[in-house]
Design a protein around this motif. Structure first.
Motif, PDB file in Angstrom:
ATOM      1  N   THR A 321       0.843  -1.191   0.000  1.00 56.77           N
ATOM      2  CA  THR A 321       0.000   0.000   0.000  1.00 56.77           C
ATOM      3  C   THR A 321       0.878   1.241   0.000  1.00 56.77           C
ATOM      4  O   THR A 321       1.790   1.369   0.820  1.00 56.77           O
ATOM      5  CB  THR A 321      -0.918   0.032   1.233  1.00 56.77           C
ATOM      6  OG1 THR A 321      -1.626  -1.202   1.317  1.00 56.77           O
ATOM      7  CG2 THR A 321      -1.919   1.174   1.125  1.00 56.77           C
ATOM      8  N   SER A 327      -2.126   0.956  -4.276  1.00 53.58           N
ATOM      9  CA  SER A 327      -1.153  -0.140  -4.185  1.00 53.58           C
ATOM     10  C   SER A 327      -0.121  -0.054  -5.313  1.00 53.58           C
ATOM     11  O   SER A 327      -0.376   0.553  -6.357  1.00 53.58           O
ATOM     12  CB  SER A 327      -1.870  -1.485  -4.238  1.00 53.58           C
ATOM     13  OG  SER A 327      -2.571  -1.631  -5.452  1.00 53.58           O
ATOM     14  N   VAL A 390      -0.701  -5.262   1.429  1.00 51.87           N
ATOM     15  CA  VAL A 390      -2.102  -4.881   1.269  1.00 51.87           C
ATOM     16  C   VAL A 390      -2.979  -5.633   2.273  1.00 51.87           C
ATOM     17  O   VAL A 390      -3.909  -5.067   2.860  1.00 51.87           O
ATOM     18  CB  VAL A 390      -2.572  -5.148  -0.177  1.00 51.87           C
ATOM     19  CG1 VAL A 390      -4.078  -4.893  -0.310  1.00 51.87           C
ATOM     20  CG2 VAL A 390      -1.789  -4.269  -1.150  1.00 51.87           C
TER      21      VAL A 390
END
Length: 471
Positions: A321, A327, A390
């Protein structure tokens, strides 16, 4: 009689400006006397007034960009030196540009010697001058006489804040006025009387600043009367509002029509000047590293990987991220066997997934070096909050209230959290919350000097045997 702001301009800023300019010009004259006979630079010599004019113009423009702030009451000595370096570098960037435009030949030896000499002299001069101003204030000169109106807990905190470093800031607290039966003020604070006594006292006394903590919603007439007195007697009025319940951080106050609006966050990195500066440093440093040292690092890692018998690609790419929650693919040298848990499970101290050579890469932090590619691409910065997987972003954003705030800056190869012990595996939510708190502090207090401090502390930290959390 001159007011204090004018006196500070005359006694502090003007002497520094004149001395800085003299250092630049005298150093240039001395070097021209030395180098002109050696190199015979056409059109440039000790008597070339045009050269001195170009330098004076460059210096004046640099001071306009980076103002002289040596005498500010809360400024640190290290900031004074850093600003001296910025002013000098800006001066010679402009000077070199003007020389290149006016003359066909650029006197490289002269410019290098000029920059090196003046950097040392001006930085030292600014540091000494700042110490002289502090000593002046210790002796009771250049003081600012302060009065507090209010006796609530906010006034007490204000008193302690003004008192801190009083000998070098020059604040002289005259006392406070409060109608409370039991004011929440420190015992050593001088109680000058009730609020009604203020108006008689102010007729015969003239403080420089009046700090008011009275709530205007319930004491409007009193606050208005105090403001009128300050306006009539040219006294600085500063309102200190009750902000309990709100985070203690930098905020931005503005107007929306007749309403006062307070923006909760005011990050230094949001300004165009800071963004351009930080990006320029990232591009220059990452570009130099990738073009010089990095090819040899790649060769070393490739040979080590092959000799250790590890199977798999040289690079490991993982979804992380980044800035504003978007991302991106982060690059690392592969340090583990190819596995299905790479995007979900953090590395542990005795992680069986690590290869023998990969364990060395992780302990030495060499595995992180391909991230300079991410820096050059613009996905990352050299210094900033470390990018998380993430999967972890989705999980911790639900468990930690301010977690997503850390994405208001580009992620970094290293960061404030990492040099303060928040590195490696996070076994508990509290450990991650501590890391997030450090990341937010960095975002709200960013300066170029802070980035330099983090960069060099990181180099020291990755020395063999120093970082026990590198695994």
């Amino acid at each position: 009689m001159l007011e204090q702001a004018s006196r500070e301009l005359l006694y502090f800023k003007v002497p520094v400006f004149v001395t800085d300019l003299l250092i630049h010009l005298v150093t240039l004259w001395a070097l021209l006397c030395l180098f002109t006979p050696l190199y015979g630079i056409e059109g440039i010599g000790p008597c070339s007034l045009k050269v001195y004019g170009l330098l004076a113009l460059s210096f004046s423009c640099a001071i306009a960009m980076f103002r002289l702030r040596l005498h500010e009451r809360k400024i640190k000595a290290i900031i004074v030196v850093w600003r001296a370096i910025l002013q000098t570098v800006a001066t010679y960037v402009l000077f070199i540009t003007l020389l290149a435009l006016v003359y066909k030949e650029l006197p490289r030896h002269l410019v290098v010697m000029q920059i090196g000499t003046t950097l040392v002299l001006i930085s030292l001069w600014h540091y000494v001058f700042n110490k002289m101003v502090r000593q002046l204030r210790r002796l009771g000169h250049n003081s600012r006489h302060v009065l507090i109106v209010g006796g609530d807990p906010i006034a007490s905190r204000l008193y302690k804040e003004l008192k801190r470093g009083q000998s070098v800031t020059g604040y002289k607290i005259l006392g406070y006025f409060s109608s409370r039966e039991k004011p929440d003020m420190p015992d050593e604070a001088t109680h000058l009387g009730r609020l009604t006594d203020f108006f008689d006292w102010i007729q015969v006394n003239h403080p420089d600043d009046i700090y008011c903590t009275l709530p205007p919603a319930t004491m409007k007439s009193t606050v208005d009367a105090i403001i009128k007195v300050c306006n009539d007697r040219f006294i600085e009025f500063i309102f200190v509002p009750l902000m309990e319940g709100y985070p203690h951080r930098h905020m931005n106050i503005s107007n929306m029509g007749k309403l006062t609006v307070i923006k909760l966050r005011e990050e230094p990195m949001t300004t165009l000047k800071c963004k351009v500066f930080k990006r320029l440093v990232d591009v220059v440093v990452s570009g130099l590293f990738l073009c010089t040292v990095y090819p040899f690092v790649c060769l070393f890692v490739w040979l080590g990987d092959k000799l250790s018998g590890s199977e798999g690609p040289l690079y490991f790419r993982q979804e992380r991220t980044g800035y504003t929650g978007k991302s991106f693919k982060v690059y690392k040298f592969r340090s583990m066997k190819v596995n299905a848990d790479a995007d979900k499970v953090q590395a542990t101290k005795d992680d069986p997934r690590k290869t023998k050579f990969g364990d060395f890469l992780r302990r030495s932090s060499i595995d992180e070096l391909p991230q300079f590619i991410n820096v050059l691409k613009g996905d990352m910065s050299i210094v900033g909050p470390r990018p998380h997987m993430v999967f972890h972003t989705e999980m911790y954003s639900q468990l930690i209230g301010n977690y997503m705030v850390r994405h208001l800056a580009k992620p970094g190869i290293t960061g404030w959290a990492q040099i303060n012990g928040c590195r490696g595996e996070t076994k508990t939510v509290e450990e991650m919350a501590d890391r997030v708190e450090h990341d937010i502090w960095y975002i709200e207090h960013w300066t170029p000097l802070l980035d330099i401090e983090i960069f060099f502390k990181t180099i020291w930290q990755v020395m063999p045997g120093r970082d026990k959390q590198a695994y």
